[in-house]
Design a protein around this motif. Structure first.
Motif, PDB file in Angstrom:
ATOM      1  N   LEU A  52       0.835  -1.210   0.000  1.00 49.41           N
ATOM      2  CA  LEU A  52       0.000   0.000   0.000  1.00 49.41           C
ATOM      3  C   LEU A  52       0.866   1.254   0.000  1.00 49.41           C
ATOM      4  O   LEU A  52       0.533   2.247  -0.667  1.00 49.41           O
ATOM      5  CB  LEU A  52      -0.916  -0.013   1.224  1.00 49.41           C
ATOM      6  N   ALA A  53       1.970   1.212   0.747  1.00 49.93           N
ATOM      7  CA  ALA A  53       2.865   2.370   0.777  1.00 49.93           C
ATOM      8  C   ALA A  53       3.432   2.665  -0.606  1.00 49.93           C
ATOM      9  O   ALA A  53       3.583   3.829  -1.003  1.00 49.93           O
ATOM     10  CB  ALA A  53       3.985   2.130   1.784  1.00 49.93           C
ATOM     11  N   GLU A  54       3.747   1.618  -1.350  1.00 50.63           N
ATOM     12  CA  GLU A  54       4.263   1.806  -2.701  1.00 50.63           C
ATOM     13  C   GLU A  54       3.250   2.478  -3.617  1.00 50.63           C
ATOM     14  O   GLU A  54       3.613   3.088  -4.623  1.00 50.63           O
ATOM     15  CB  GLU A  54       4.678   0.456  -3.283  1.00 50.63           C
ATOM     16  N   LYS A  55       1.993   2.373  -3.280  1.00 48.21           N
ATOM     17  CA  LYS A  55       0.929   3.014  -4.057  1.00 48.21           C
ATOM     18  C   LYS A  55       0.642   4.434  -3.559  1.00 48.21           C
ATOM     19  O   LYS A  55      -0.341   5.055  -3.969  1.00 48.21           O
ATOM     20  CB  LYS A  55      -0.338   2.155  -4.000  1.00 48.21           C
ATOM     21  N   GLY A  56       1.468   4.915  -2.636  1.00 45.86           N
ATOM     22  CA  GLY A  56       1.346   6.293  -2.164  1.00 45.86           C
ATOM     23  C   GLY A  56       0.467   6.475  -0.951  1.00 45.86           C
ATOM     24  O   GLY A  56       0.159   7.620  -0.580  1.00 45.86           O
ATOM     25  N   ARG A  57       0.085   5.379  -0.300  1.00 45.73           N
ATOM     26  CA  ARG A  57      -0.772   5.491   0.888  1.00 45.73           C
ATOM     27  C   ARG A  57       0.082   5.672   2.142  1.00 45.73           C
ATOM     28  O   ARG A  57       1.159   5.097   2.268  1.00 45.73           O
ATOM     29  CB  ARG A  57      -1.643   4.242   1.052  1.00 45.73           C
ATOM     30  N   GLU A 123     -18.324   9.424   9.202  1.00 44.00           N
ATOM     31  CA  GLU A 123     -17.543  10.515   8.630  1.00 44.00           C
ATOM     32  C   GLU A 123     -16.044  10.302   8.822  1.00 44.00           C
ATOM     33  O   GLU A 123     -15.233  10.931   8.134  1.00 44.00           O
ATOM     34  CB  GLU A 123     -17.965  11.849   9.257  1.00 44.00           C
ATOM     35  N   ARG A 124     -15.661   9.387   9.727  1.00 42.24           N
ATOM     36  CA  ARG A 124     -14.242   9.128   9.971  1.00 42.24           C
ATOM     37  C   ARG A 124     -13.700   8.007   9.082  1.00 42.24           C
ATOM     38  O   ARG A 124     -12.490   7.785   9.048  1.00 42.24           O
ATOM     39  CB  ARG A 124     -14.019   8.754  11.453  1.00 42.24           C
ATOM     40  N   ALA A 125     -14.585   7.288   8.417  1.00 41.10           N
ATOM     41  CA  ALA A 125     -14.176   6.131   7.610  1.00 41.10           C
ATOM     42  C   ALA A 125     -14.353   6.435   6.125  1.00 41.10           C
ATOM     43  O   ALA A 125     -15.483   6.566   5.645  1.00 41.10           O
ATOM     44  CB  ALA A 125     -14.978   4.901   7.997  1.00 41.10           C
ATOM     45  N   ARG A 126     -13.265   6.530   5.404  1.00 41.86           N
ATOM     46  CA  ARG A 126     -13.313   6.737   3.952  1.00 41.86           C
ATOM     47  C   ARG A 126     -13.951   5.524   3.278  1.00 41.86           C
ATOM     48  O   ARG A 126     -14.716   5.640   2.335  1.00 41.86           O
ATOM     49  CB  ARG A 126     -11.885   6.964   3.460  1.00 41.86           C
ATOM     50  N   CYS A 127     -13.603   4.333   3.788  1.00 38.56           N
ATOM     51  CA  CYS A 127     -14.147   3.072   3.292  1.00 38.56           C
ATOM     52  C   CYS A 127     -13.738   1.995   4.281  1.00 38.56           C
ATOM     53  O   CYS A 127     -12.984   2.254   5.229  1.00 38.56           O
ATOM     54  CB  CYS A 127     -13.651   2.760   1.878  1.00 38.56           C
ATOM     55  N   LEU A 128     -14.226   0.771   4.045  1.00 41.77           N
ATOM     56  CA  LEU A 128     -13.989  -0.315   4.988  1.00 41.77           C
ATOM     57  C   LEU A 128     -13.721  -1.617   4.248  1.00 41.77           C
ATOM     58  O   LEU A 128     -14.476  -1.988   3.336  1.00 41.77           O
ATOM     59  CB  LEU A 128     -15.224  -0.492   5.890  1.00 41.77           C
ATOM     60  N   VAL A 129     -12.655  -2.314   4.658  1.00 41.00           N
ATOM     61  CA  VAL A 129     -12.432  -3.697   4.246  1.00 41.00           C
ATOM     62  C   VAL A 129     -12.473  -4.531   5.517  1.00 41.00           C
ATOM     63  O   VAL A 129     -11.650  -4.343   6.414  1.00 41.00           O
ATOM     64  CB  VAL A 129     -11.087  -3.876   3.519  1.00 41.00           C
ATOM     65  N   VAL A 292      -6.276  -8.151   0.315  1.00 41.66           N
ATOM     66  CA  VAL A 292      -6.567  -6.992   1.164  1.00 41.66           C
ATOM     67  C   VAL A 292      -6.185  -5.707   0.435  1.00 41.66           C
ATOM     68  O   VAL A 292      -6.949  -4.732   0.413  1.00 41.66           O
ATOM     69  CB  VAL A 292      -5.829  -7.109   2.506  1.00 41.66           C
ATOM     70  N   VAL A 293      -5.009  -5.703  -0.172  1.00 39.57           N
ATOM     71  CA  VAL A 293      -4.563  -4.518  -0.912  1.00 39.57           C
ATOM     72  C   VAL A 293      -5.489  -4.254  -2.092  1.00 39.57           C
ATOM     73  O   VAL A 293      -5.891  -3.099  -2.341  1.00 39.57           O
ATOM     74  CB  VAL A 293      -3.108  -4.706  -1.382  1.00 39.57           C
ATOM     75  N   ARG A 294      -5.836  -5.291  -2.806  1.00 42.55           N
ATOM     76  CA  ARG A 294      -6.742  -5.135  -3.956  1.00 42.55           C
ATOM     77  C   ARG A 294      -8.065  -4.512  -3.524  1.00 42.55           C
ATOM     78  O   ARG A 294      -8.574  -3.585  -4.176  1.00 42.55           O
ATOM     79  CB  ARG A 294      -6.980  -6.502  -4.592  1.00 42.55           C
ATOM     80  N   ALA A 295      -8.621  -4.986  -2.432  1.00 42.54           N
ATOM     81  CA  ALA A 295      -9.906  -4.467  -1.967  1.00 42.54           C
ATOM     82  C   ALA A 295      -9.799  -3.004  -1.565  1.00 42.54           C
ATOM     83  O   ALA A 295     -10.655  -2.173  -1.926  1.00 42.54           O
ATOM     84  CB  ALA A 295     -10.404  -5.311  -0.795  1.00 42.54           C
ATOM     85  N   LEU A 296      -8.752  -2.660  -0.834  1.00 40.17           N
ATOM     86  CA  LEU A 296      -8.580  -1.265  -0.429  1.00 40.17           C
ATOM     87  C   LEU A 296      -8.394  -0.348  -1.631  1.00 40.17           C
ATOM     88  O   LEU A 296      -8.998   0.730  -1.701  1.00 40.17           O
ATOM     89  CB  LEU A 296      -7.386  -1.141   0.509  1.00 40.17           C
ATOM     90  N   GLU A 297      -7.588  -0.781  -2.574  1.00 41.85           N
ATOM     91  CA  GLU A 297      -7.346   0.076  -3.731  1.00 41.85           C
ATOM     92  C   GLU A 297      -8.611   0.235  -4.592  1.00 41.85           C
ATOM     93  O   GLU A 297      -8.854   1.310  -5.150  1.00 41.85           O
ATOM     94  CB  GLU A 297      -6.206  -0.505  -4.569  1.00 41.85           C
ATOM     95  N   LEU A 299     -11.677   0.357  -3.458  1.00 43.90           N
ATOM     96  CA  LEU A 299     -12.534   1.319  -2.780  1.00 43.90           C
ATOM     97  C   LEU A 299     -11.956   2.728  -2.840  1.00 43.90           C
ATOM     98  O   LEU A 299     -12.700   3.704  -3.042  1.00 43.90           O
ATOM     99  CB  LEU A 299     -12.756   0.883  -1.335  1.00 43.90           C
ATOM    100  N   LEU A 300     -10.653   2.840  -2.653  1.00 44.43           N
ATOM    101  CA  LEU A 300     -10.028   4.157  -2.656  1.00 44.43           C
ATOM    102  C   LEU A 300     -10.053   4.800  -4.036  1.00 44.43           C
ATOM    103  O   LEU A 300     -10.070   6.023  -4.163  1.00 44.43           O
ATOM    104  CB  LEU A 300      -8.591   4.065  -2.139  1.00 44.43           C
ATOM    105  N   SER A 301     -10.046   3.974  -5.061  1.00 43.56           N
ATOM    106  CA  SER A 301     -10.090   4.513  -6.427  1.00 43.56           C
ATOM    107  C   SER A 301     -11.520   4.720  -6.917  1.00 43.56           C
ATOM    108  O   SER A 301     -11.736   5.151  -8.046  1.00 43.56           O
ATOM    109  CB  SER A 301      -9.357   3.574  -7.382  1.00 43.56           C
ATOM    110  N   GLY A 302     -12.476   4.363  -6.065  1.00 44.59           N
ATOM    111  CA  GLY A 302     -13.877   4.553  -6.434  1.00 44.59           C
ATOM    112  C   GLY A 302     -14.383   3.519  -7.396  1.00 44.59           C
ATOM    113  O   GLY A 302     -15.398   3.713  -8.080  1.00 44.59           O
ATOM    114  N   GLY A 303     -13.680   2.338  -7.441  1.00 42.96           N
ATOM    115  CA  GLY A 303     -14.058   1.288  -8.388  1.00 42.96           C
ATOM    116  C   GLY A 303     -15.356   0.610  -8.055  1.00 42.96           C
ATOM    117  O   GLY A 303     -15.969   0.827  -7.028  1.00 42.96           O
TER     118      GLY A 303
END
Length: 303
Positions: A52-57, A123-129, A292-297, A299-303
């Motif tokens: 995730l860090a490599e993806k800029g998180r 409001e504190r959660a951008r998304c959830l896995v 886990v990384v796939r799921a987070l990315e 959601l974060l990318s709005g997929g």
């Protein structure tokens, strides 16, 4: 004993705890908080966090109360392991680090904390896995017996509700927790060194008290922290989780096998996906970090 980790440990003080955590990625990246369960620790995210860090998180991986270097500030604080305490710790961590909103991911105890924050403070959660789906305990409903096979899987919880179980955990925490790893992830062939790196976190002086309180409180056999009763009352309503969510389930989970997911649309009105992972047990992030990384990315990318 300090955990065996190659990642530097940072600390932050909250009203109740001195929380130890590990951080990866750029300081200005979108924040992702990864939460471990029982009996695990941040080592479960050793592959996922750098990805995730490599993806800029900006990735925060805390040690929960009772684990590793995390410490209570006062000897007089109840060593509570109740679900509201775990959620309050997560909010306090975010406040202490000035994190307004974060993507949350967790399983077991950590998944419970993430689910609660997403449910009560969306409001504190951008998304959830979430590992194992809806992790909020139904404490009023815990008096209802489960199917015999499920009761059998929960033997350790009944053990911990006895003084013999408390003494057994105190005396045999490493072999007992290793047995749980083996039973809960029967298809995962982990090395002894992998387990040992995590087991160092169980040497925390509060580990036994926090674990025993957790498994007694969830059945209503001990009182919780009075300061958390308002949260517990809200959780008794079994609130829906309205943030974008992906639910992950280990197909081989030996303690919480995936159900049919019939209640998922009600509990997760914005469920993006429900995935059952073949060959994966209870320790989802360590057994399937890429998922886990796939799921987070997604959601974060709005997929």
């Amino acid at each position: 004993m300090m955990p065996d980790t190659a990642f530097p440990i940072r600390r932050v003080r909250t009203p109740v705890l001195d929380i130890a955590y590990e951080e990866h990625g750029p300081a200005d990246g979108e924040v992702v908080i990864l939460l471990h369960g029982f009996p695990y620790d941040p080592r479960g995210y050793d592959e996922a966090a750098p990805m995730l860090a490599e993806k800029g998180r900006r990735v925060i991986v805390p040690y929960l109360r009772g684990y590793g270097p995390t410490r209570f500030l006062s000897p007089h604080t109840l060593r509570s392991g109740q679900q509201a305490a775990l959620a309050r710790d997560l909010l306090d961590l975010m406040d202490a680090l000035s994190i307004r909103q974060a993507a949350l991911a967790g399983y077991d105890w950590g998944g419970r904390a993430a689910c609660i924050v997403a449910a009560l403070w969306p409001e504190r959660a951008r998304c959830l896995v979430t590992g194992d789906g809806y992790n909020i305990q139904d404490i009023p409903g815990s008096v209802r017996p489960l199917a015999p096979e499920m009761e059998y899987r929960l033997w350790y919880q009944y053990y911990f509700n006895t003084e013999r179980g408390r003494d057994g955990l105190a005396a045999n925490r490493r072999p007992l927790c290793q047995l749980l790893w083996q039973l809960w992830s029967p298809s995962w062939r982990f090395e002894q060194a992998t387990y040992d790196r995590t087991a160092a976190s169980f040497d925390n002086s509060d580990f036994v008290d926090v674990v025993i309180h957790s498994y007694r409180h969830r059945y209503g056999y001990v009182a919780g922290d009075p300061s958390l009763e308002a949260i517990e009352r809200d959780l008794a309503r079994q609130p829906a989780i309205s943030v974008p969510t992906i639910a992950l389930y280990g197909a081989d989970d030996g303690v919480a096998p995936p159900d049919e997911g019939e209640g998922d649309p009600i509990r997760f009105p914005r469920l993006h996906a429900r995935r059952v992972l073949p060959g994966v047990g209870h320790n989802i992030p360590q057994e399937a970090p890429g998922e886990v990384v796939r799921a987070l990315e997604e959601l974060l990318s709005g997929g």
